[in-house]
Design an enzyme around this catalytic site. Structure first.
Site, PDB file in Angstrom:
ATOM      1  N   SER A 100       0.817  -1.205   0.000  1.00 20.97           N
ATOM      2  CA  SER A 100       0.000   0.000   0.000  1.00 20.97           C
ATOM      3  C   SER A 100       0.863   1.273   0.000  1.00 20.97           C
ATOM      4  CB  SER A 100      -0.979  -0.052   1.181  1.00 20.97           C
ATOM      5  OG  SER A 100      -2.079   0.815   0.976  1.00 20.97           O
ATOM      6  N   ASP A 160     -10.033  -4.595  -4.643  1.00 21.35           N
ATOM      7  CA  ASP A 160      -9.417  -3.731  -3.632  1.00 21.35           C
ATOM      8  C   ASP A 160     -10.241  -2.449  -3.483  1.00 21.35           C
ATOM      9  OD1 ASP A 160      -7.727  -2.053  -2.088  1.00 21.35           O
ATOM     10  OD2 ASP A 160      -5.935  -3.023  -2.895  1.00 21.35           O
ATOM     11  N   HIS A 189      -7.787  -5.789  -0.274  1.00 24.78           N
ATOM     12  CA  HIS A 189      -6.587  -5.003   0.022  1.00 24.78           C
ATOM     13  C   HIS A 189      -5.634  -5.804   0.904  1.00 24.78           C
ATOM     14  CE1 HIS A 189      -4.383  -1.278   0.048  1.00 24.78           C
ATOM     15  NE2 HIS A 189      -4.387  -1.198   1.362  1.00 24.78           N
TER      16      HIS A 189
END
Length: 215
Positions: A100, A160, A189
């Site tokens: 991320s 996601d 995610h």
């Protein structure tokens, strides 16, 4: 014949996480890759307000939104210096395993390495989990006139809800397609630990181990 030494991995967590929570977040894939890797864990340098978590920079005062286009990147330069110190004191590393916001930053480190920044030469490959191009205007420079040639794997979640898959696909444009593998999955995610994506990650790490043992 002795087993090759494990791959030394720099672990870069996402926004609103910590080294401890990231260890849990990637627990599934760590169990799958077992003895292939050893890990260097550390917290990002900036505390997220009203939490026990950390981030690499903020896109707005006291908060971060990966989707927003802003001219605000408080903490970014300090994070670059912080990681440079980690490289100097604990490197070199074989690779980076990032997620991320940490993956966004890892991609920038790949660009800096490609452009010859001496601080970030000490790694040979990267795993970019739910990565994307930073949307802070100051960071556009990192993606200009560069094609990253080190081996990478990009994990992209089709569902996601935090980093839209289109953002992750856009990041691929700065990576050499001949050195890039893409592991798509439908788990949201996270860094996947099942199905085809897992196989791609394991095969990639096995190849990196072979390269390391042949040096």
């Amino acid at each position: 014949m002795s087993e090759p030494k494990p791959l030394k991995m720099l672990m870069m967590h996402g926004y609103h996480q910590s080294a401890a929570s990231y260890r849990v977040k990637v627990g599934g894939i760590r169990k799958k890759i077992k003895k292939r890797c050893e890990y260097v864990w550390f917290d990002a340098p900036h505390a997220v307000p009203d939490s026990e978590d950390f981030g690499w920079w903020f896109s707005h005062p006291g908060k971060y939104d990966a989707i927003a286009y802003t001219d605000f990147d408080e903490g970014f330069d300090a994070s670059i210096e912080y990681i440079a110190k980690v490289f100097k004191e604990q490197g070199p590393f074989d690779g980076i395993l990032s997620f991320s916001q940490g993956a966004c930053l890892a991609a920038i480190l790949c660009c800096l390495k490609e452009k010859g920044d001496e601080r970030f030469q000490g790694f040979d490959f990267a795993i970019i989990g739910a990565g994307y191009k930073s949307r802070q205007s100051q960071h556009t420079q990192y993606y200009e006139d560069v094609k990253v040639t080190i081996p990478t794997v990009h994990t992209i979640g089709e569902t996601d809800g935090v980093i839209p898959k289109e953002m992750s696909h856009d990041l691929l444009s700065i990576f050499d397609p001949d050195q890039t593998k893409v592991a798509t999955h439908d788990k949201g995610h996270l860094i996947p630990a099942a199905a085809e994506a897992k196989t791609i990650l394991i095969d990639f790490l096995d190849e990196m181990l072979k390269r390391k043992s042949s040096k």
